[in-house]
Write an enzyme that holds these catalytic residues in place. Sequence first.
Site, PDB file in Angstrom:
ATOM      1  N   PRO A 121       0.861  -1.144   0.023  1.00  0.00           N
ATOM      2  CA  PRO A 121       0.165  -0.024   0.079  1.00  0.00           C
ATOM      3  C   PRO A 121       0.810   1.186   0.117  1.00  0.00           C
ATOM      4  CG  PRO A 121      -0.245  -1.372   2.061  1.00  0.00           C
ATOM      5  CD  PRO A 121       0.845  -1.680   1.131  1.00  0.00           C
ATOM      6  N   GLU A 122       0.914   1.944  -1.004  1.00  0.00           N
ATOM      7  CA  GLU A 122       1.318   3.034  -1.170  1.00  0.00           C
ATOM      8  C   GLU A 122       0.466   3.899  -1.370  1.00  0.00           C
ATOM      9  OE1 GLU A 122       4.559   3.352  -4.120  1.00  0.00           O
ATOM     10  OE2 GLU A 122       4.648   1.056  -4.161  1.00  0.00           O
TER      11      GLU A 122
END
Length: 279
Positions: free
Chosen positions: A2-3
């Site tokens: 998860p960016e």
Amino acid sequence: MPELPEVETVRRGLEGPLRARKLVSVEVRRHDLREPIPKDFAARTRGRSVVELGRRGKYLLLHLDDGTVIIGHLGMSGRMLVRDGQGPQGPHDHVRFVTAAEQEVVFCDPRRFGLLLLSTRDKLAQHPLFKDMGPEPLGDAFSTEVLRKALGGRRAPLKALLLDQTVVAGLGNIYVSEALHRARLLPQRSGDSVSRAEAGRLVTAIREVLTAAIAAGGSTLRDYVSADGEIGGFQGRFLVYDRAGNPCPTAGCRGKADAVIQRVVQAGRSTYFCPRCQK
DNA sequence: AACAAGACCTGCATGC
DNA sequence: TGCATGCAGGTCTTGT
């Protein structure tokens, strides 16, 4: 996972299940994440209502009606699963937020690199996790001048500098490679070698790739599922990430023999780039 | 101060 | 089939 785009996708996906909902029950099944979940986590959140869902960099912020803020991070493998409360508990379901009969949000994180902490509205900006964090890349505080200043005098490679959350918030391994490719800059270039014009290209590239990824609902690789279970649409739209050996899809590179995506390891992590169009 | 390398933890794909 | 190896979206700590 998860960016920034994935965390933003999760935040949006949780609006429906959590906004203006009361946390009827909060159950912590396992405390030992990246940092321990506070002992009083359930006691301080149970019975409160969620008034707003925010995000800072890769952190999710759940604002409660008494000023308490739940700080969440998904690490590499974290998910926020929206369930009907009927399914079986998984071995990595660490925290359950029950909002009503047959409605719950479950924080699930096999690798336990994520975290759930508590702060308050007033103290949030000065929290150790946020006080040195760089600007939001999609906000007004991020500009050519700001980036140039952050890169100036630094000899580390651009790849490493863009992963540094004090330079700019929210970029991770995938989008750094994608942004540098869009900006036509080699990841090995040092921060202090970047001209004003190049910094401008980089700002634009970062904004464009993040905006496109958010619009597509984030990316999905191995173990990321957005809050509502939908698959992220940016998967398969990477131009260089995880594409070593493939031809560079850039217009000027098409058909050129030397335009083959390369993989190198920088700071222990894979970096992908085109040796022809990136300088 | 700035930077590189190792650490944390689990799951999965690959190859023998 | 079983086993060893390497790799994964992140960050923190340690050592130079």
